[in-house]
Design a protein around this motif. Structure first.
Motif, PDB file in Angstrom:
ATOM      1  N   THR A 173      53.255  53.353  45.762  1.00 44.78           N
ATOM      2  CA  THR A 173      54.056  54.552  45.921  1.00 44.78           C
ATOM      3  C   THR A 173      53.328  55.812  45.464  1.00 44.78           C
ATOM      4  N   THR A 175      53.665  43.669  49.522  1.00 42.78           N
ATOM      5  CA  THR A 175      53.317  45.026  49.098  1.00 42.78           C
ATOM      6  C   THR A 175      54.440  45.913  49.617  1.00 42.78           C
ATOM      7  N   LEU A 189      54.504  47.189  44.075  1.00 38.40           N
ATOM      8  CA  LEU A 189      55.001  48.486  44.543  1.00 38.40           C
ATOM      9  C   LEU A 189      53.808  49.408  44.760  1.00 38.40           C
ATOM     10  N   GLY A 191      60.122  50.191  37.882  1.00 39.88           N
ATOM     11  CA  GLY A 191      59.569  49.060  38.627  1.00 39.88           C
ATOM     12  C   GLY A 191      59.419  47.822  37.759  1.00 39.88           C
ATOM     13  N   VAL A 251      58.927  43.852  39.148  1.00 40.02           N
ATOM     14  CA  VAL A 251      57.773  43.814  40.051  1.00 40.02           C
ATOM     15  C   VAL A 251      56.545  43.358  39.264  1.00 40.02           C
ATOM     16  N   THR A 262      49.661  53.453  42.629  1.00 43.58           N
ATOM     17  CA  THR A 262      50.064  54.762  43.137  1.00 43.58           C
ATOM     18  C   THR A 262      49.163  55.200  44.280  1.00 43.58           C
ATOM     19  N   VAL A 270      57.862  52.545  48.136  1.00 46.12           N
ATOM     20  CA  VAL A 270      59.134  52.887  47.489  1.00 46.12           C
ATOM     21  C   VAL A 270      59.994  53.770  48.388  1.00 46.12           C
ATOM     22  N   TRP A 279      62.881  50.365  45.778  1.00 45.14           N
ATOM     23  CA  TRP A 279      63.599  49.985  44.547  1.00 45.14           C
ATOM     24  C   TRP A 279      64.674  48.951  44.861  1.00 45.14           C
ATOM     25  N   TYR A 335      52.092  47.703  40.060  1.00 45.76           N
ATOM     26  CA  TYR A 335      52.523  49.040  40.469  1.00 45.76           C
ATOM     27  C   TYR A 335      51.271  49.857  40.741  1.00 45.76           C
ATOM     28  N   ASP A 384      59.072  56.067  36.672  1.00 43.48           N
ATOM     29  CA  ASP A 384      59.042  55.242  37.881  1.00 43.48           C
ATOM     30  C   ASP A 384      58.379  53.893  37.597  1.00 43.48           C
ATOM     31  N   ARG A 385      57.283  53.914  36.853  1.00 45.49           N
ATOM     32  CA  ARG A 385      56.611  52.661  36.476  1.00 45.49           C
ATOM     33  C   ARG A 385      57.561  51.762  35.670  1.00 45.49           C
TER      34      ARG A 385
END
Length: 143
Positions: free
Chosen positions: A97, A65, A95, A108, A113, A118, A68, A76, A116, A104-105
């Motif tokens: 973050t 895990t 990720l 990733g 990755v 948040t 970011v 990243w 993702y 951003d998604r």
């Protein structure tokens, strides 16, 4: 290396997998680690991306895990380095973050990755994602 708290759940029951939790915020790092430990994972921690890269071969996690926004080496760049290394490319990466923008998604996912999430995140969702990825990792490795 000893799992979080020095106790392996292997003696208590089946370990669901090894997870390396990487976050520069100690409170968040410990929150994630405790939740995953209680679910039956062996959990290790790292304080930033460089610490993660320094420890990843020693820990040999099924899942990482990864925050970011961190000092020294951000998530990243850490994820990019993990994917570029033949010895770590197979490790599942989540990720986690505060960066919730669609760009951003996409970034990733472009790095490769596996999930993702948040912040603030739902601990139950994190556990479910890590459990699924760890099971997938163990299936593909044959353990």
């Amino acid at each position: 290396m000893v799992p979080l708290g020095g106790v392996s759940l292997a003696a208590v029951g089946e370990v669901l997998g090894r997870v390396l939790v990487v976050d520069d915020d100690e409170v968040i790092r410990q929150l994630i680690a405790v939740n995953l430990t209680l679910e039956g994972f062996d959990v290790y921690t790292a304080s930033d991306g460089q610490d993660c890269l320094d420890r990843v071969r020693e820990v040999d996690p099924d899942v990482i895990t990864l925050d970011v926004m961190m000092p020294r080496l951000d998530g990243w760049e850490t994820a990019t380095k993990l994917r570029a290394d033949a010895l770590t490319t197979h490790i599942k990466v989540v990720l986690i973050t505060a960066r919730a923008q669609e760009d951003d998604r996409r970034r990733g996912l472009g790095i490769g990755v596996d999930a993702y999430l948040t912040k603030p995140f739902d601990p139950a969702e994190l556990i479910e994602v890590v459990r699924d990825l760890a099971a997938e990792a163990r299936l593909s490795s044959g353990t």
